[in-house]
Motif scaffolding. Structure first.
Motif, PDB file in Angstrom:
ATOM      1  N   GLU A  19      27.375  42.547 135.958  1.00 39.03           N
ATOM      2  CA  GLU A  19      28.833  42.148 136.313  1.00 39.03           C
ATOM      3  C   GLU A  19      29.039  40.485 136.515  1.00 39.03           C
ATOM      4  OE1 GLU A  19      31.996  44.006 139.515  1.00 39.03           O
ATOM      5  OE2 GLU A  19      29.839  43.499 140.004  1.00 39.03           O
ATOM      6  N   ARG A  20      28.073  39.778 136.914  1.00 39.25           N
ATOM      7  CA  ARG A  20      28.192  38.276 136.894  1.00 39.25           C
ATOM      8  C   ARG A  20      28.332  37.773 135.376  1.00 39.25           C
ATOM      9  NH1 ARG A  20      23.110  36.058 135.286  1.00 39.25           N
ATOM     10  NH2 ARG A  20      21.521  37.732 135.090  1.00 39.25           N
ATOM     11  N   MET A  21      28.058  38.396 134.401  1.00 37.66           N
ATOM     12  CA  MET A  21      28.286  37.622 133.260  1.00 37.66           C
ATOM     13  C   MET A  21      29.792  37.745 133.067  1.00 37.66           C
ATOM     14  SD  MET A  21      25.130  37.853 132.265  1.00 37.66           S
ATOM     15  CE  MET A  21      23.703  38.989 132.372  1.00 37.66           C
ATOM     16  N   LEU A  22      30.685  38.367 133.724  1.00 42.34           N
ATOM     17  CA  LEU A  22      31.937  38.013 133.279  1.00 42.34           C
ATOM     18  C   LEU A  22      32.768  36.973 134.563  1.00 42.34           C
ATOM     19  CD1 LEU A  22      33.011  41.749 132.534  1.00 42.34           C
ATOM     20  CD2 LEU A  22      32.560  39.693 131.022  1.00 42.34           C
ATOM     21  N   VAL A  23      32.202  36.389 135.381  1.00 45.18           N
ATOM     22  CA  VAL A  23      32.588  35.813 136.203  1.00 45.18           C
ATOM     23  C   VAL A  23      33.408  34.302 135.604  1.00 45.18           C
ATOM     24  CG1 VAL A  23      32.105  33.783 137.961  1.00 45.18           C
ATOM     25  CG2 VAL A  23      30.943  36.126 138.051  1.00 45.18           C
ATOM     26  N   PRO A  24      32.897  34.055 134.479  1.00 42.27           N
ATOM     27  CA  PRO A  24      33.999  32.875 133.800  1.00 42.27           C
ATOM     28  C   PRO A  24      35.378  33.482 133.655  1.00 42.27           C
ATOM     29  CG  PRO A  24      31.797  32.595 133.093  1.00 42.27           C
ATOM     30  CD  PRO A  24      31.685  33.758 133.688  1.00 42.27           C
ATOM     31  N   LEU A  25      35.471  34.649 133.178  1.00 41.99           N
ATOM     32  CA  LEU A  25      36.622  35.380 132.784  1.00 41.99           C
ATOM     33  C   LEU A  25      37.564  35.411 134.161  1.00 41.99           C
ATOM     34  CD1 LEU A  25      38.557  37.107 130.971  1.00 41.99           C
ATOM     35  CD2 LEU A  25      37.011  38.850 131.416  1.00 41.99           C
ATOM     36  N   GLY A 176      44.278  34.035 126.107  1.00 42.34           N
ATOM     37  CA  GLY A 176      43.217  33.002 126.356  1.00 42.34           C
ATOM     38  C   GLY A 176      42.049  33.586 125.669  1.00 42.34           C
ATOM     39  N   ARG A 177      41.077  32.610 125.474  1.00 45.92           N
ATOM     40  CA  ARG A 177      39.599  33.110 125.231  1.00 45.92           C
ATOM     41  C   ARG A 177      38.671  32.280 126.121  1.00 45.92           C
ATOM     42  NH1 ARG A 177      39.512  33.145 118.708  1.00 45.92           N
ATOM     43  NH2 ARG A 177      40.821  34.931 118.623  1.00 45.92           N
ATOM     44  N   VAL A 178      37.438  33.072 126.683  1.00 45.56           N
ATOM     45  CA  VAL A 178      36.595  32.301 127.623  1.00 45.56           C
ATOM     46  C   VAL A 178      35.313  32.683 127.211  1.00 45.56           C
ATOM     47  CG1 VAL A 178      35.913  32.489 130.002  1.00 45.56           C
ATOM     48  CG2 VAL A 178      38.266  33.136 129.337  1.00 45.56           C
ATOM     49  N   ALA A 179      34.386  31.857 127.259  1.00 48.59           N
ATOM     50  CA  ALA A 179      33.094  31.933 127.096  1.00 48.59           C
ATOM     51  C   ALA A 179      32.394  32.350 127.997  1.00 48.59           C
ATOM     52  CB  ALA A 179      32.347  30.708 126.705  1.00 48.59           C
ATOM     53  N   CYS A 180      31.812  33.840 127.699  1.00 44.73           N
ATOM     54  CA  CYS A 180      31.079  34.644 128.696  1.00 44.73           C
ATOM     55  C   CYS A 180      29.692  34.884 128.197  1.00 44.73           C
ATOM     56  CB  CYS A 180      31.865  35.746 129.124  1.00 44.73           C
ATOM     57  SG  CYS A 180      33.303  35.451 129.853  1.00 44.73           S
ATOM     58  N   PRO A 181      28.696  33.757 128.047  1.00 44.20           N
ATOM     59  CA  PRO A 181      27.504  34.125 127.659  1.00 44.20           C
ATOM     60  C   PRO A 181      26.550  35.070 128.617  1.00 44.20           C
ATOM     61  CG  PRO A 181      27.569  32.117 128.654  1.00 44.20           C
ATOM     62  CD  PRO A 181      28.665  32.599 128.489  1.00 44.20           C
ATOM     63  N   PHE A 182      25.754  35.996 127.663  1.00 39.47           N
ATOM     64  CA  PHE A 182      25.031  37.110 128.454  1.00 39.47           C
ATOM     65  C   PHE A 182      23.569  36.362 128.835  1.00 39.47           C
ATOM     66  CE2 PHE A 182      27.566  41.352 127.425  1.00 39.47           C
ATOM     67  CZ  PHE A 182      28.747  40.754 128.006  1.00 39.47           C
ATOM     68  N   GLY A 183      23.118  36.278 129.540  1.00 36.18           N
ATOM     69  CA  GLY A 183      21.679  35.722 130.201  1.00 36.18           C
ATOM     70  C   GLY A 183      20.872  36.513 130.876  1.00 36.18           C
ATOM     71  N   MET A 232      22.816  35.297 125.074  1.00 38.19           N
ATOM     72  CA  MET A 232      23.654  35.803 123.799  1.00 38.19           C
ATOM     73  C   MET A 232      24.828  35.235 124.437  1.00 38.19           C
ATOM     74  SD  MET A 232      22.709  39.824 123.131  1.00 38.19           S
ATOM     75  CE  MET A 232      22.596  40.066 124.966  1.00 38.19           C
ATOM     76  N   PRO A 233      25.571  34.085 123.378  1.00 35.76           N
ATOM     77  CA  PRO A 233      26.777  33.619 123.727  1.00 35.76           C
ATOM     78  C   PRO A 233      27.800  34.499 123.099  1.00 35.76           C
ATOM     79  CG  PRO A 233      25.389  32.100 122.345  1.00 35.76           C
ATOM     80  CD  PRO A 233      24.733  33.432 122.382  1.00 35.76           C
ATOM     81  N   ASN A 234      28.959  34.798 124.008  1.00 33.94           N
ATOM     82  CA  ASN A 234      30.135  35.545 123.580  1.00 33.94           C
ATOM     83  C   ASN A 234      31.197  34.931 124.110  1.00 33.94           C
ATOM     84  OD1 ASN A 234      28.432  38.214 123.062  1.00 33.94           O
ATOM     85  ND2 ASN A 234      27.732  37.867 125.291  1.00 33.94           N
ATOM     86  N   VAL A 235      32.344  35.337 123.474  1.00 42.44           N
ATOM     87  CA  VAL A 235      33.640  35.096 123.792  1.00 42.44           C
ATOM     88  C   VAL A 235      34.586  36.358 124.079  1.00 42.44           C
ATOM     89  CG1 VAL A 235      35.866  34.157 122.932  1.00 42.44           C
ATOM     90  CG2 VAL A 235      33.798  33.013 122.486  1.00 42.44           C
ATOM     91  N   PHE A 236      35.178  36.160 125.492  1.00 45.62           N
ATOM     92  CA  PHE A 236      36.197  37.334 125.850  1.00 45.62           C
ATOM     93  C   PHE A 236      37.484  36.943 125.650  1.00 45.62           C
ATOM     94  CE2 PHE A 236      32.363  39.293 126.914  1.00 45.62           C
ATOM     95  CZ  PHE A 236      32.653  40.579 127.359  1.00 45.62           C
ATOM     96  N   ARG A 237      38.397  37.886 125.535  1.00 42.49           N
ATOM     97  CA  ARG A 237      39.763  37.515 125.382  1.00 42.49           C
ATOM     98  C   ARG A 237      40.604  38.222 126.317  1.00 42.49           C
ATOM     99  NH1 ARG A 237      44.318  39.233 122.200  1.00 42.49           N
ATOM    100  NH2 ARG A 237      45.508  37.536 121.578  1.00 42.49           N
ATOM    101  N   TYR A 238      41.575  37.641 127.085  1.00 45.25           N
ATOM    102  CA  TYR A 238      42.471  38.106 127.999  1.00 45.25           C
ATOM    103  C   TYR A 238      43.973  37.890 127.446  1.00 45.25           C
ATOM    104  CZ  TYR A 238      43.114  33.341 129.914  1.00 45.25           C
ATOM    105  OH  TYR A 238      43.535  32.090 129.928  1.00 45.25           O
ATOM    106  N   VAL A 239      44.519  38.826 127.991  1.00 45.73           N
ATOM    107  CA  VAL A 239      46.203  38.751 127.842  1.00 45.73           C
ATOM    108  C   VAL A 239      46.712  38.845 129.180  1.00 45.73           C
ATOM    109  CG1 VAL A 239      48.393  39.999 127.009  1.00 45.73           C
ATOM    110  CG2 VAL A 239      46.448  39.634 125.431  1.00 45.73           C
ATOM    111  N   ILE A 240      48.057  38.054 129.360  1.00 42.51           N
ATOM    112  CA  ILE A 240      48.739  38.194 130.456  1.00 42.51           C
ATOM    113  C   ILE A 240      50.032  38.559 130.419  1.00 42.51           C
ATOM    114  CG2 ILE A 240      49.696  36.613 132.384  1.00 42.51           C
ATOM    115  CD1 ILE A 240      47.435  34.696 132.214  1.00 42.51           C
ATOM    116  N   ALA A 241      50.634  39.443 131.137  1.00 45.30           N
ATOM    117  CA  ALA A 241      51.906  40.175 130.903  1.00 45.30           C
ATOM    118  C   ALA A 241      52.657  40.120 132.092  1.00 45.30           C
ATOM    119  CB  ALA A 241      51.924  41.468 129.972  1.00 45.30           C
ATOM    120  N   ARG A 242      53.815  40.559 132.174  1.00 49.63           N
ATOM    121  CA  ARG A 242      54.729  40.442 133.304  1.00 49.63           C
ATOM    122  C   ARG A 242      55.432  42.054 133.421  1.00 49.63           C
ATOM    123  NH1 ARG A 242      53.627  36.568 137.107  1.00 49.63           N
ATOM    124  NH2 ARG A 242      52.880  34.725 135.998  1.00 49.63           N
ATOM    125  N   LEU A 243      55.365  42.497 134.622  1.00 49.40           N
ATOM    126  CA  LEU A 243      56.173  43.731 134.752  1.00 49.40           C
ATOM    127  C   LEU A 243      57.668  43.248 135.014  1.00 49.40           C
ATOM    128  CD1 LEU A 243      54.402  45.388 137.772  1.00 49.40           C
ATOM    129  CD2 LEU A 243      54.477  46.270 135.416  1.00 49.40           C
TER     130      LEU A 243
END
Length: 244
Positions: A19-25, A176-183, A232-243
Motif C-alpha cells: 500500500e505504501r507504494m502509492l503514497v506519492p499518488l 496528472g501523472r505521479v511517479a510511484c516506484p515499487f521498492g 521498479m519505476p512506475n507512473v500512475f495517472r489520476y483524473v479529477i472530476a466534479r459532481l
C-alpha cells in the motif's frame, strides 16, 4: 530463482508491503485539492485505510467503504471507530472529496450511492496505471496475461479513466501523472506485495499459487539490484472530476 513458498496473507501483505507504494499518488492528489482541516474525504474501496490515514493527518474528516472484510478490519485498527464500513459511508455532513485510487470499479458500480453522500461540486478522483512503457511493473503483470489471457492494469490506462468519469455523469476538471516506484526488501517481499494487489488472483485460480509465484520471481529478476533489493519505476495517472 526458486520460490520460497512463504505463506501469504493478502490483506496484511497489502497493508505492510504494497500500500505504501502509492503514497506519492495520495499526497499529490491531496496537495492539488488542498485537502486539510476543512475537508471531508470519502474513500471508495479504501482497503486498509492508508490514504484515509494520510488525509486525517492533514486534519480532514475521513470515511471509507470496502467489500474486503480482511482489509476493512485492518483499516478499523488504524482509524477511529465508525470511520469505515461495508454498508456505505457513515451518516454525517456531505463529503467534498471522493477518491477511487484503485481503479474505476467503485465509480461505475456505486455512482448513485456516493452521490447522495457528497456536496454539489465535490471533487471525485479516479486513478490507474500510467502508460505501460513508463511502468516497469507492466512486464511483471504480463505473468497474468500468459496464464489467463488478461492484461491487468491496462484497462484503466489512456482515455479509459475519462470514459468512466463521463459515464458516471461527472464533469472532467483535470488530470496528472505521479511517479510511484515499487521498492521491496527482496524478491520474496516483492512477490508477496504484488500478489496482495489482486492483479494475479485470476492467474492463481487458472493454475496454482506455486506456479504464479515461480513465474513472478523469474519476471522480477531484471529489477533485482546488487544489494538484493527490488526496484521498479512506475507512473500512475489520476483524473479529477466534479459532481454537478
Amino acid at each position: 530463482m526458486t520460490p520460497t513458498l512463504v505463506p501469504h496473507h493478502p490483506a496484511r501483505d497489502w497493508a505492510e508491503i504494497q500500500e505504501r507504494m502509492l503514497v506519492p499518488l495520495y499526497e499529490t492528489v491531496y496537495d492539488r485539492l488542498g485537502v486539510g482541516a476543512r475537508s471531508s474525504v470519502l474513500g471508495l474501496r479504501c482497503g486498509s485505510g492508508l490514504a484515509l490515514l494520510i488525509a486525517a493527518a492533514r486534519g480532514a474528516r475521513v470515511a471509507g467503504t470496502d467489500d474486503d472484510l480482511a482489509r476493512l478490519a485492518l483499516a478499523r485498527e488504524r482509524l477511529p471507530e465508525g470511520t469505515v464500513s461495508m454498508a456505505g459511508p457513515p451518516e454525517g455532513d456531505p463529503y467534498d472529496v471522493i477518491t477511487a485510487f484503485h481503479g474505476t470499479g467503485p465509480l461505475t458500480a456505486g455512482t448513485a450511492s456516493f452521490t447522495r453522500s457528497a456536496q454539489p461540486g465535490a471533487a471525485v478522483v479516479v486513478a490507474g496505471w500510467g502508460p505501460p512503457e513508463r511502468c516497469a511493473t507492466a512486464s511483471v503483470l504480463r505473468v497474468a496475461e500468459r496464464l489467463t489471457g488478461w492484461v491487468p492494469g491496462e484497462r484503466e490506462d489512456g482515455e479509459e479513466l475519462e470514459a468512466a468519469v463521463a459515464a458516471a455523469g461527472l464533469r472532467w476538471e483535470g488530470s496528472g501523472r505521479v511517479a510511484c516506484p515499487f521498492g521491496y526488501a527482496g524478491p520474496d517481499s516483492a512477490v508477496r506485495g504484488l500478489l496482495s494487489t489482486g492483479e494475479f488472483d485470476a492467474a492463481v485460480r487458472a493454475t496454482d499459487a506455486h506456479q504464479v509465484e515461480k513465474e513472478l520471481l523469474e519476471a522480477l529478476e531484471p529489477y533485482v539490484r546488487a544489494d538484493g533489493t527490488v526496484w521498479m519505476p512506475n507512473v500512475f495517472r489520476y483524473v479529477i472530476a466534479r459532481l454537478p
